[in-house]
Scaffold this motif. Sequence first.
Motif, PDB file in Angstrom:
ATOM      1  N   GLY A  26       5.993   6.456 -19.026  1.00 57.51           N
ATOM      2  CA  GLY A  26       6.230   6.521 -17.587  1.00 57.51           C
ATOM      3  C   GLY A  26       4.993   6.147 -16.790  1.00 57.51           C
ATOM      4  O   GLY A  26       5.065   5.401 -15.797  1.00 57.51           O
ATOM      5  N   LEU A  27       3.825   6.639 -17.222  1.00 57.03           N
ATOM      6  CA  LEU A  27       2.578   6.317 -16.525  1.00 57.03           C
ATOM      7  C   LEU A  27       2.220   4.839 -16.666  1.00 57.03           C
ATOM      8  O   LEU A  27       1.740   4.218 -15.709  1.00 57.03           O
ATOM      9  CB  LEU A  27       1.446   7.195 -17.044  1.00 57.03           C
ATOM     10  CG  LEU A  27       1.527   8.667 -16.660  1.00 57.03           C
ATOM     11  CD1 LEU A  27       0.433   9.459 -17.366  1.00 57.03           C
ATOM     12  CD2 LEU A  27       1.441   8.854 -15.156  1.00 57.03           C
ATOM     13  N   VAL A  28       2.473   4.269 -17.835  1.00 61.60           N
ATOM     14  CA  VAL A  28       2.213   2.835 -18.023  1.00 61.60           C
ATOM     15  C   VAL A  28       3.108   2.017 -17.097  1.00 61.60           C
ATOM     16  O   VAL A  28       2.653   1.078 -16.437  1.00 61.60           O
ATOM     17  CB  VAL A  28       2.410   2.423 -19.500  1.00 61.60           C
ATOM     18  CG1 VAL A  28       2.472   0.907 -19.658  1.00 61.60           C
ATOM     19  CG2 VAL A  28       1.293   3.005 -20.359  1.00 61.60           C
ATOM     20  N   PHE A  29       4.379   2.366 -17.017  1.00 65.75           N
ATOM     21  CA  PHE A  29       5.303   1.653 -16.133  1.00 65.75           C
ATOM     22  C   PHE A  29       4.826   1.737 -14.683  1.00 65.75           C
ATOM     23  O   PHE A  29       4.785   0.728 -13.968  1.00 65.75           O
ATOM     24  CB  PHE A  29       6.716   2.222 -16.265  1.00 65.75           C
ATOM     25  CG  PHE A  29       7.682   1.641 -15.285  1.00 65.75           C
ATOM     26  CD1 PHE A  29       8.195   0.367 -15.463  1.00 65.75           C
ATOM     27  CD2 PHE A  29       8.074   2.363 -14.159  1.00 65.75           C
ATOM     28  CE1 PHE A  29       9.073  -0.186 -14.542  1.00 65.75           C
ATOM     29  CE2 PHE A  29       8.950   1.821 -13.238  1.00 65.75           C
ATOM     30  CZ  PHE A  29       9.461   0.547 -13.430  1.00 65.75           C
ATOM     31  N   LEU A  30       4.465   2.941 -14.232  1.00 61.88           N
ATOM     32  CA  LEU A  30       3.985   3.109 -12.858  1.00 61.88           C
ATOM     33  C   LEU A  30       2.693   2.324 -12.639  1.00 61.88           C
ATOM     34  O   LEU A  30       2.488   1.735 -11.566  1.00 61.88           O
ATOM     35  CB  LEU A  30       3.783   4.590 -12.546  1.00 61.88           C
ATOM     36  CG  LEU A  30       5.057   5.437 -12.536  1.00 61.88           C
ATOM     37  CD1 LEU A  30       4.713   6.918 -12.406  1.00 61.88           C
ATOM     38  CD2 LEU A  30       5.995   4.997 -11.428  1.00 61.88           C
ATOM     39  N   SER A  65       0.834  -1.209   0.000  1.00 60.49           N
ATOM     40  CA  SER A  65       0.000   0.000   0.000  1.00 60.49           C
ATOM     41  C   SER A  65       0.863   1.251   0.000  1.00 60.49           C
ATOM     42  O   SER A  65       0.557   2.231  -0.697  1.00 60.49           O
ATOM     43  CB  SER A  65      -0.934   0.001   1.207  1.00 60.49           C
ATOM     44  OG  SER A  65      -1.832  -1.088   1.135  1.00 60.49           O
ATOM     45  N   LEU A  66       1.944   1.239   0.764  1.00 56.64           N
ATOM     46  CA  LEU A  66       2.874   2.381   0.763  1.00 56.64           C
ATOM     47  C   LEU A  66       3.560   2.524  -0.593  1.00 56.64           C
ATOM     48  O   LEU A  66       3.769   3.640  -1.077  1.00 56.64           O
ATOM     49  CB  LEU A  66       3.909   2.240   1.869  1.00 56.64           C
ATOM     50  CG  LEU A  66       3.396   2.446   3.292  1.00 56.64           C
ATOM     51  CD1 LEU A  66       4.480   2.097   4.311  1.00 56.64           C
ATOM     52  CD2 LEU A  66       2.914   3.871   3.485  1.00 56.64           C
ATOM     53  N   VAL A  67       3.895   1.399  -1.206  1.00 63.29           N
ATOM     54  CA  VAL A  67       4.508   1.437  -2.539  1.00 63.29           C
ATOM     55  C   VAL A  67       3.512   2.034  -3.537  1.00 63.29           C
ATOM     56  O   VAL A  67       3.879   2.869  -4.376  1.00 63.29           O
ATOM     57  CB  VAL A  67       4.984   0.036  -2.979  1.00 63.29           C
ATOM     58  CG1 VAL A  67       5.400   0.031  -4.439  1.00 63.29           C
ATOM     59  CG2 VAL A  67       6.138  -0.424  -2.104  1.00 63.29           C
ATOM     60  N   ILE A  68       2.253   1.630  -3.459  1.00 64.60           N
ATOM     61  CA  ILE A  68       1.228   2.178  -4.350  1.00 64.60           C
ATOM     62  C   ILE A  68       1.090   3.680  -4.144  1.00 64.60           C
ATOM     63  O   ILE A  68       0.973   4.448  -5.105  1.00 64.60           O
ATOM     64  CB  ILE A  68      -0.125   1.453  -4.140  1.00 64.60           C
ATOM     65  CG1 ILE A  68      -0.033   0.024  -4.665  1.00 64.60           C
ATOM     66  CG2 ILE A  68      -1.263   2.207  -4.827  1.00 64.60           C
ATOM     67  CD1 ILE A  68      -1.219  -0.848  -4.303  1.00 64.60           C
ATOM     68  N   ALA A  69       1.124   4.131  -2.885  1.00 60.63           N
ATOM     69  CA  ALA A  69       1.050   5.566  -2.606  1.00 60.63           C
ATOM     70  C   ALA A  69       2.246   6.293  -3.221  1.00 60.63           C
ATOM     71  O   ALA A  69       2.099   7.368  -3.821  1.00 60.63           O
ATOM     72  CB  ALA A  69       0.987   5.816  -1.103  1.00 60.63           C
ATOM     73  N   GLY A  70       3.429   5.720  -3.093  1.00 61.69           N
ATOM     74  CA  GLY A  70       4.625   6.310  -3.699  1.00 61.69           C
ATOM     75  C   GLY A  70       4.531   6.357  -5.215  1.00 61.69           C
ATOM     76  O   GLY A  70       4.932   7.339  -5.851  1.00 61.69           O
ATOM     77  N   LEU A  71       3.992   5.307  -5.815  1.00 63.07           N
ATOM     78  CA  LEU A  71       3.811   5.276  -7.268  1.00 63.07           C
ATOM     79  C   LEU A  71       2.803   6.332  -7.714  1.00 63.07           C
ATOM     80  O   LEU A  71       2.973   6.971  -8.752  1.00 63.07           O
ATOM     81  CB  LEU A  71       3.369   3.890  -7.724  1.00 63.07           C
ATOM     82  CG  LEU A  71       4.401   2.773  -7.572  1.00 63.07           C
ATOM     83  CD1 LEU A  71       3.753   1.408  -7.800  1.00 63.07           C
ATOM     84  CD2 LEU A  71       5.567   2.981  -8.516  1.00 63.07           C
ATOM     85  N   GLY A  72       1.759   6.514  -6.912  1.00 64.00           N
ATOM     86  CA  GLY A  72       0.777   7.557  -7.213  1.00 64.00           C
ATOM     87  C   GLY A  72       1.402   8.940  -7.167  1.00 64.00           C
ATOM     88  O   GLY A  72       1.129   9.790  -8.027  1.00 64.00           O
ATOM     89  N   PHE A  73       2.263   9.165  -6.181  1.00 61.69           N
ATOM     90  CA  PHE A  73       2.946  10.456  -6.072  1.00 61.69           C
ATOM     91  C   PHE A  73       3.905  10.654  -7.253  1.00 61.69           C
ATOM     92  O   PHE A  73       3.996  11.750  -7.810  1.00 61.69           O
ATOM     93  CB  PHE A  73       3.698  10.554  -4.740  1.00 61.69           C
ATOM     94  CG  PHE A  73       4.323  11.890  -4.506  1.00 61.69           C
ATOM     95  CD1 PHE A  73       3.541  13.021  -4.322  1.00 61.69           C
ATOM     96  CD2 PHE A  73       5.699  12.022  -4.485  1.00 61.69           C
ATOM     97  CE1 PHE A  73       4.125  14.270  -4.118  1.00 61.69           C
ATOM     98  CE2 PHE A  73       6.293  13.255  -4.279  1.00 61.69           C
ATOM     99  CZ  PHE A  73       5.497  14.387  -4.090  1.00 61.69           C
TER     100      PHE A  73
END
Length: 155
Positions: free
Chosen positions: A125-129, A11-19
């Motif tokens: 970049g967005l696809v990778f994230l 969940s923290l990784v997802i938050a970081g990816l969102g940022f």
Amino acid sequence: MTELLFYAVPSLVIAGLGFAAYLLLRRARRISATWKHGVTAEARCLRMYTTTSGGGGDSSVHTAVHHVYEFTTRDGRTQRFEEAGGPATVLEGDFVTVRYLPAQPERATALPPSRGRLAAGTGCGLVFLGVCAAFCVVFIVVAHMIFTEADRLMP
């Protein structure tokens, strides 16, 4: 307690990816606005240098070209900025055209307008994230299924 790590860390990784996605979109919007609404000035390249990352063993090495430019704004202020990813053909002492928004001359760019390239780079970049975030979601779902099954089998 162990179960919490299998939910919290992804969940923290997802938050970081969102940022990171937010920062990527913000950069693209800023550059696009500078290309569309910015004013031009002649700037001089004060310094050019490269940085490398990666390398060692079997991994590839990535080299980035950086330039330090200086120009005078229309209201007479001298502005200096650094930009990565410019062409390797621009050397110290060369003059280039820069674009900047009068309210933010410190965010100037010497990159020539290339909306397609900006869109493609931002999209990739967005696809990778997104793929990374999807992997984290799948990890959470699989972990939940495993923990649910383990609880069901416990006497």
